[in-house]
Design an enzyme around this catalytic site. Structure first.
Site, PDB file in Angstrom:
ATOM      1  CE1 TYR A 169      -3.755   2.313   0.599  1.00  0.00           C
ATOM      2  CE2 TYR A 169      -2.590   3.305   2.192  1.00  0.00           C
ATOM      3  CZ  TYR A 169      -3.812   3.439   1.305  1.00  0.00           C
ATOM      4  OH  TYR A 169      -4.351   4.320   1.520  1.00  0.00           O
ATOM      5  CE  LYS A 173      -3.303   5.178  -1.698  1.00  0.00           C
ATOM      6  NZ  LYS A 173      -4.678   5.586  -2.561  1.00  0.00           N
TER       7      LYS A 173
END
Ligand code: NAP
Length: 248
Positions: A169, A173
């Site tokens: 994750y 990003k």
């Protein structure tokens, strides 16, 4: 607001959470909002909730990992409105944390997280750019996360630096942040402003089970709404939270 009236916005993952809150706020400002939703039935329910408050809201089937969906949604928007003014790439997943820990990483988990958070945003943007180019004031907002900040992750004074390592994750990003910069470069001559938004930790389904989160989805939506409604000449290729610029 004069400038928002008659604008058309597409928010991916608009059926719930921060995406729904972004759509609701843009709608309250007078924009027509299309909620991109994996599950059209849920999307229709969300759009109906917004319409009940006087917002011109529509649900469209848009799984950002399905190569056909962004193209189909672009065709629908073109037929219905002829252009797009605001694109918010909000759809995102965290993925199971256990299979993102270095040493026991499952590459398929990482692929799934990147497929949604990075390649999904790119696929939707690619499909929408021709429509955004027809707008007089187009804006793209990529909903990132503070966890995508490599500066914060490596700052020993920031609590992010003390978080356990997590390969899917946060890097997804960071990649989305860089995608933001590249689109900002590419679209600068069209006057299209492209920025990344860090909503901060908000109580949504995404953060279920994490204690101590007091911010709401509406709080998280604020920075994306601000970036979606920037005046001409506003920043592009930036990364912002409620307080201002986030270090990359
Ligand atoms: P959420 O409540 O879990 O909602 C996620 C949304 O993304 C849902 O609408 C979901 O659709 C949609 N989605 C997931 N995969 C999709 C796909 N393949 N195609 C289309 N839609 C898809 O999460 P949230 O808290 O609102 O998060 C929204 C964004 O904010 C995410 O990008 C997240 O990374 C970011 N963010 C959240 C926080 C936070 O604290 N909540 C903090 C920083 C950043 P379904 O309903 O079909 O699952």
């Amino acid at each position: 607001m004069e400038t928002e009236r008659d604008s058309i916005a597409l928010v991916t993952g608009g059926n719930r959470g921060i995406g729904y809150a972004i759509a609701a706020e843009l709608g309250r400002m007078g924009m027509t909002v299309a909620l991109g939703c994996r599950d059209l039935e849920q999307g229709e329910e969300s759009a109906a909730r917004l319409r009940a408050t006087g917002i011109d809201a529509h649900a469209v089937r848009l799984d950002v990992t399905d190569p056909d969906d962004p193209v189909a949604v672009a065709a629908w928007i073109e037929t219905a409105y002829g252009r797009l003014d605001v694109l918010v790439n909000n759809a995102g997943i965290a993925g199971p944390r256990a299979s993102q820990v270095p040493g026991s990483t499952v590459l398929d988990t990482l692929r799934a997280v990147f497929a949604t958070n990075v390649f999904g945003a790119v696929a939707v943007t690619e499909a929408m750019v021709p429509l955004l180019r027809r707008s007089r004031r187009a804006r793209i907002v990529n909903v990132s996360s503070g966890l995508g900040s490599m500066a914060r992750m490596t700052d020993p004074h920031d609590y992010f630096a003390g978080l356990p390592a997590y390969l899917g994750y946060p890097p997804s990003k960071s990649a989305l942040n860089h995608v933001t910069v590249q689109y900002a470069k590419h679209l600068a001559s069209d006057g299209i402003l492209v920025n990344a938004a860090d909503p901060g930790s908000c109580a949504t389904d995404f953060t279920t089970g994490i204690p101590g989160i007091t911010r709401t989805a509406a709080d998280g939506a604020r920075v994306a709404v601000r970036l979606a409604t920037l005046e001409d000449g506003g920043p592009t290729g930036g990364y912002f939270n409620d307080a201002g610029r986030v270090p990359w």
